[in-house]
Scaffold this active site. Structure first.
Site, PDB file in Angstrom:
ATOM      1  N   ASP A  30      -9.289  12.411  -4.075  1.00  0.00           N
ATOM      2  CA  ASP A  30      -9.726  11.122  -4.458  1.00  0.00           C
ATOM      3  C   ASP A  30      -9.686  10.415  -2.946  1.00  0.00           C
ATOM      4  OD1 ASP A  30     -10.092   8.192  -5.238  1.00  0.00           O
ATOM      5  OD2 ASP A  30      -8.638   8.330  -6.567  1.00  0.00           O
ATOM      6  N   GLY A  87      -9.470   7.106  -1.175  1.00  0.00           N
ATOM      7  CA  GLY A  87      -9.541   5.770  -1.378  1.00  0.00           C
ATOM      8  C   GLY A  87      -9.825   4.947  -0.162  1.00  0.00           C
ATOM      9  N   GLY A  88      -9.446   3.522  -0.387  1.00  0.00           N
ATOM     10  CA  GLY A  88      -9.486   2.521   0.671  1.00  0.00           C
ATOM     11  C   GLY A  88      -8.330   2.821   1.495  1.00  0.00           C
ATOM     12  N   LEU A 110      -5.471   5.265   0.620  1.00  0.00           N
ATOM     13  CA  LEU A 110      -4.794   6.617   0.459  1.00  0.00           C
ATOM     14  C   LEU A 110      -5.788   7.671   0.024  1.00  0.00           C
ATOM     15  CD1 LEU A 110      -1.251   5.610  -0.994  1.00  0.00           C
ATOM     16  CD2 LEU A 110      -1.890   6.081   1.299  1.00  0.00           C
ATOM     17  N   GLU A 138     -15.849   7.521  -9.476  1.00  0.00           N
ATOM     18  CA  GLU A 138     -14.380   7.518  -9.350  1.00  0.00           C
ATOM     19  C   GLU A 138     -13.885   7.037 -10.958  1.00  0.00           C
ATOM     20  OE1 GLU A 138     -14.172   4.250  -6.339  1.00  0.00           O
ATOM     21  OE2 GLU A 138     -12.165   4.268  -7.196  1.00  0.00           O
ATOM     22  N   GLY A 186      -3.152  -3.759  -1.642  1.00  0.00           N
ATOM     23  CA  GLY A 186      -3.870  -4.293  -0.336  1.00  0.00           C
ATOM     24  C   GLY A 186      -3.077  -5.694  -0.098  1.00  0.00           C
ATOM     25  N   MET A 187      -3.101  -6.324  -1.098  1.00  0.00           N
ATOM     26  CA  MET A 187      -2.431  -7.674  -1.037  1.00  0.00           C
ATOM     27  C   MET A 187      -1.088  -7.694  -0.655  1.00  0.00           C
ATOM     28  SD  MET A 187      -2.816 -10.900  -3.519  1.00  0.00           S
ATOM     29  CE  MET A 187      -1.792 -12.596  -3.201  1.00  0.00           C
ATOM     30  N   TYR A 246       4.928   0.602   5.131  1.00  0.00           N
ATOM     31  CA  TYR A 246       4.810   0.465   3.938  1.00  0.00           C
ATOM     32  C   TYR A 246       6.202   0.711   3.360  1.00  0.00           C
ATOM     33  CZ  TYR A 246       3.885   0.930  -0.983  1.00  0.00           C
ATOM     34  OH  TYR A 246       3.964   0.948  -2.540  1.00  0.00           O
TER      35      TYR A 246
HETATM   36  P1  ADP Z   1      -6.947   3.329  -2.874  1.00  0.00           P
HETATM   37  O1  ADP Z   1      -7.318   4.452  -3.846  1.00  0.00           O
HETATM   38  O2  ADP Z   1      -7.849   2.166  -2.958  1.00  0.00           O
HETATM   39  O3  ADP Z   1      -6.644   3.705  -1.680  1.00  0.00           O
HETATM   40  P2  ADP Z   1      -4.352   3.664  -4.189  1.00  0.00           P
HETATM   41  O4  ADP Z   1      -4.298   3.937  -5.635  1.00  0.00           O
HETATM   42  O5  ADP Z   1      -3.945   4.952  -3.292  1.00  0.00           O
HETATM   43  O6  ADP Z   1      -5.644   3.000  -3.839  1.00  0.00           O
HETATM   44  O7  ADP Z   1      -3.242   2.658  -3.711  1.00  0.00           O
HETATM   45  C1  ADP Z   1      -3.272   2.032  -2.564  1.00  0.00           C
HETATM   46  C2  ADP Z   1      -2.040   1.144  -2.426  1.00  0.00           C
HETATM   47  O8  ADP Z   1      -0.722   2.036  -2.446  1.00  0.00           O
HETATM   48  C3  ADP Z   1      -1.778   0.594  -0.798  1.00  0.00           C
HETATM   49  O9  ADP Z   1      -2.367  -0.818  -0.756  1.00  0.00           O
HETATM   50  C4  ADP Z   1      -0.229   0.241  -0.745  1.00  0.00           C
HETATM   51  O10 ADP Z   1       0.090  -0.823  -1.479  1.00  0.00           O
HETATM   52  C5  ADP Z   1       0.298   1.391  -1.599  1.00  0.00           C
HETATM   53  N1  ADP Z   1       1.006   2.858  -0.961  1.00  0.00           N
HETATM   54  C6  ADP Z   1       1.748   3.396  -1.368  1.00  0.00           C
HETATM   55  N2  ADP Z   1       2.107   4.397  -0.569  1.00  0.00           N
HETATM   56  C7  ADP Z   1       1.510   4.268   0.570  1.00  0.00           C
HETATM   57  C8  ADP Z   1       1.563   4.651   2.010  1.00  0.00           C
HETATM   58  N3  ADP Z   1       2.402   5.740   2.249  1.00  0.00           N
HETATM   59  N4  ADP Z   1       1.029   3.911   2.785  1.00  0.00           N
HETATM   60  C9  ADP Z   1       0.463   2.755   2.687  1.00  0.00           C
HETATM   61  N5  ADP Z   1       0.405   2.308   1.399  1.00  0.00           N
HETATM   62  C10 ADP Z   1       0.822   2.942   0.272  1.00  0.00           C
END
Ligand code: ADP
EC number: 2.7.1.33
Length: 266
Positions: free
Chosen positions: A6, A8-9, A11, A70, A122-123, A137
């Site tokens: 998966d 994402g934006g 991770l 997704e 993100g916020m 983070y």
């Molecule tokens: P997406 O699919 O949009 O990437 P996720 O469910 O993976 O979403 O969640 C992304 C969020 O997880 C980030 O915005 C941040 O708050 C948090 N996060 C957790 N672990 C990390 C990391 N190691 N680095 C950056 N962000 C992280």
């Protein structure tokens, strides 16, 4: 070995599954080329992709991969994780708290997207940086845990000083609404970050319980990587969901629902 990804934006979530068991890994989306190189250097029984960056991976692979929507992948994987973790619920809202937050109703058969809101991980990272200058983070979320929201957020009890309030006094009346009443105190980075986690958690909960009520279910399931290293976010959301009369469920490895579900949609 089957692999589900998966992308994402923020991770990339990777699940590998074979007869021997299952593994969960995470990589930053900015390192997507390393994930592609790893996929190309190994042989898999199947590669299943989902998420906004699935196409970027697919077009750079030497082999065939399947791409799934997704929301369906998350719903499928979440259903598996719920059962594995002993939660036998048939109808529920699930809130996927990722970079942004997506809300879904599972009706016992399939998911329907019922809303979304821009408050999410993100916020926490972006506004958190503006308030603390921390980009890392782990450092950001560690600091937020020790924060105190009392001088920043206005609670109902702060307004109803001498009389019994008509709603619980511990409820937030105005996020950040107490700041101008406390200009003589120092607003530490930890306190500011705790308040950011507070508003993100409370907005998500408010949205989630609103759609839960609309869809006549009391179950609200929370997933997403935004809960990583952030027990405060989980606490804000769970406490507020209970206070509003709904049942919160927090799922271990819930952030991997999409990656896991993609394997099984194949
Ligand atoms: P997406 O699919 O949009 O990437 P996720 O469910 O993976 O979403 O969640 C992304 C969020 O997880 C980030 O915005 C941040 O708050 C948090 N996060 C957790 N672990 C990390 C990391 N190691 N680095 C950056 N962000 C992280």
């Amino acid at each position: 070995m089957k692999v589900g990804i998966d992308a994402g934006g923020t991770l990339i979530k990777i699940v590998q599954e074979s007869q021997q068991g299952r593994s969960y890994e995470t990589e930053l989306t900015t390192n997507i080329s390393e994930v592609i190189a790893w996929l190309n250097a190994n042989t898999f029984e199947s590669i299943s992709l989902t998420g906004g960056n699935a196409g970027v991976i697919a077009e750079n692979l030497n082999t065939e991969a399947k791409i799934f929507v997704e929301f369906d992948a998350s719903s499928k994987g979440l259903g598996m994780l719920l059962k594995e973790q002993g939660h036998h619920i048939n109808e529920y809202i699930f809130a996927n708290v990722g970079t942004g937050t997506s809300l879904h109703f599972f009706d016992g058969q399939q998911q329907h997207r019922v809303g979304g809101v821009g408050t999410g991980g993100g916020m926490i990272q972006g506004l958190g940086y503006l308030l603390s200058q921390i980009t890392d983070y782990e450092a950001l979320t560690n600091l937020a845990q020790s924060g105190d929201r009392d001088t920043i957020d206005l609670k109902v009890k702060h307004i109803y000083k001498d009389t019994e309030p008509p709603i619980p006094g511990e409820l937030t009346a105005a996020n950040f609404g107490n700041v101008l009443h406390n200009l003589d105190v120092e607003f530490s980075p930890a306190n500011k970050l705790a308040s950011v986690v507070g508003i993100v958690g409370e907005v998500i909960t408010t949205m989630a319980i609103t759609v839960a009520r609309e869809n006549k279910t009391e179950n609200v399931v929370y997933i997403g990587s935004s809960f990583n290293n952030n027990p405060l976010l989980r606490e804000v959301i769970e406490d507020y969901t209970v206070l509003r009369g709904f049942k919160p469920f927090y799922i271990e490895n819930g952030a991997f629902s999409g990656a896991l579900g993609a394997i099984y949609l194949s």
